[in-house]
Every structure is written in structure tokens, then in C-alpha cells.
Design a protein around this motif. Structure first.
Motif, PDB file in Angstrom:
ATOM      1  N   VAL A  41      11.918  49.264  67.659  1.00 36.97           N
ATOM      2  CA  VAL A  41      13.294  49.157  67.184  1.00 36.97           C
ATOM      3  C   VAL A  41      13.601  47.698  66.825  1.00 36.97           C
ATOM      4  O   VAL A  41      12.972  46.783  67.335  1.00 36.97           O
ATOM      5  N   ARG A  42      14.573  47.535  65.918  1.00 33.66           N
ATOM      6  CA  ARG A  42      14.995  46.196  65.503  1.00 33.66           C
ATOM      7  C   ARG A  42      16.503  46.092  65.683  1.00 33.66           C
ATOM      8  O   ARG A  42      17.260  46.942  65.221  1.00 33.66           O
ATOM      9  N   CYS A  43      16.948  45.028  66.317  1.00 38.56           N
ATOM     10  CA  CYS A  43      18.364  44.800  66.530  1.00 38.56           C
ATOM     11  C   CYS A  43      19.032  44.511  65.189  1.00 38.56           C
ATOM     12  O   CYS A  43      18.580  43.632  64.449  1.00 38.56           O
ATOM     13  N   PRO A  44      20.093  45.244  64.862  1.00 36.52           N
ATOM     14  CA  PRO A  44      20.772  45.007  63.591  1.00 36.52           C
ATOM     15  C   PRO A  44      21.557  43.691  63.576  1.00 36.52           C
ATOM     16  O   PRO A  44      21.901  43.188  62.517  1.00 36.52           O
ATOM     17  N   GLU A  45      21.804  43.121  64.746  1.00 32.80           N
ATOM     18  CA  GLU A  45      22.574  41.876  64.831  1.00 32.80           C
ATOM     19  C   GLU A  45      21.694  40.637  64.676  1.00 32.80           C
ATOM     20  O   GLU A  45      22.008  39.744  63.898  1.00 32.80           O
ATOM     21  N   CYS A  46      20.596  40.570  65.439  1.00 28.97           N
ATOM     22  CA  CYS A  46      19.779  39.352  65.434  1.00 28.97           C
ATOM     23  C   CYS A  46      18.376  39.537  64.864  1.00 28.97           C
ATOM     24  O   CYS A  46      17.667  38.570  64.645  1.00 28.97           O
ATOM     25  N   GLY A  47      17.951  40.790  64.650  1.00 26.00           N
ATOM     26  CA  GLY A  47      16.639  41.050  64.067  1.00 26.00           C
ATOM     27  C   GLY A  47      15.484  41.105  65.044  1.00 26.00           C
ATOM     28  O   GLY A  47      14.349  41.330  64.649  1.00 26.00           O
ATOM     29  N   LYS A  48      15.734  40.912  66.351  1.00 24.90           N
ATOM     30  CA  LYS A  48      14.654  40.976  67.347  1.00 24.90           C
ATOM     31  C   LYS A  48      14.069  42.388  67.371  1.00 24.90           C
ATOM     32  O   LYS A  48      14.789  43.366  67.307  1.00 24.90           O
ATOM     33  N   GLU A  49      12.756  42.484  67.450  1.00 23.32           N
ATOM     34  CA  GLU A  49      12.069  43.773  67.553  1.00 23.32           C
ATOM     35  C   GLU A  49      11.481  43.930  68.944  1.00 23.32           C
ATOM     36  O   GLU A  49      11.043  42.956  69.552  1.00 23.32           O
ATOM     37  N   TRP A  50      11.479  45.154  69.446  1.00 24.12           N
ATOM     38  CA  TRP A  50      10.830  45.477  70.708  1.00 24.12           C
ATOM     39  C   TRP A  50      10.466  46.952  70.698  1.00 24.12           C
ATOM     40  O   TRP A  50      10.828  47.685  69.795  1.00 24.12           O
ATOM     41  N   GLU A  51       9.712  47.386  71.688  1.00 26.25           N
ATOM     42  CA  GLU A  51       9.246  48.766  71.763  1.00 26.25           C
ATOM     43  C   GLU A  51       9.900  49.490  72.930  1.00 26.25           C
ATOM     44  O   GLU A  51      10.118  48.911  73.992  1.00 26.25           O
ATOM     45  N   ILE A  52      10.190  50.770  72.687  1.00 32.05           N
ATOM     46  CA  ILE A  52      10.660  51.667  73.730  1.00 32.05           C
ATOM     47  C   ILE A  52       9.766  52.902  73.688  1.00 32.05           C
ATOM     48  O   ILE A  52       9.002  53.079  72.741  1.00 32.05           O
ATOM     49  N   PHE A  53       9.852  53.748  74.695  1.00 28.47           N
ATOM     50  CA  PHE A  53       9.103  54.994  74.684  1.00 28.47           C
ATOM     51  C   PHE A  53       9.934  56.086  74.006  1.00 28.47           C
ATOM     52  O   PHE A  53      11.165  56.028  74.005  1.00 28.47           O
TER      53      PHE A  53
END
Length: 57
Positions: free
Chosen positions: A20-32
Motif C-alpha cells: 500500500v502507498r500513503c496518499p498523503e506522503c507516498g510512503k509504501e509498506w506491506e500488509i497481509f
């Protein structure tokens, strides 16, 4: 060595990673994949993120 697994192994082995990518700051991370229906909070900026609309294709 045994073929035993921890409790819940069978139900968790079909999980997939969803990026997923944060729509505010653009940070990406993974979730299950079992967390994709739950809103989450961006660790970088604190914005509430809906993984269904912010999944990286």
C-alpha cells in the motif's frame, strides 16, 4: 526434527502480501491480505489509509 507447526499455520499459509502507498506522503509498506479490509495508519505521517483504495498495483 518434526513436521509440527505452530497453531494457526494452516490458516495463515495462504496469506499474500499487499503493498500500500500513503496518499498523503507516498510512503509504501506491506500488509497481509487478511488486513486489506481494515483501515491502517501510516507510520510516517499518521494519515489513516484504506488499503482497498491505496493498494499499489
Amino acid at each position: 526434527m518434526t513436521d509440527q507447526h505452530c497453531p494457526g499455520f494452516e490458516s495463515n499459509k495462504t496469506l499474500k502480501e499487499v503493498k500500500v502507498r500513503c496518499p498523503e506522503c507516498g510512503k509504501e509498506w506491506e500488509i497481509f491480505s487478511d488486513e486489506a479490509d481494515k483501515k491502517t495508519k501510516c507510520a510516517a505521517c499518521g494519515a489513516v489509509v484504506d488499503p482497498k483504495t491505496c493498494a499499489v498495483k
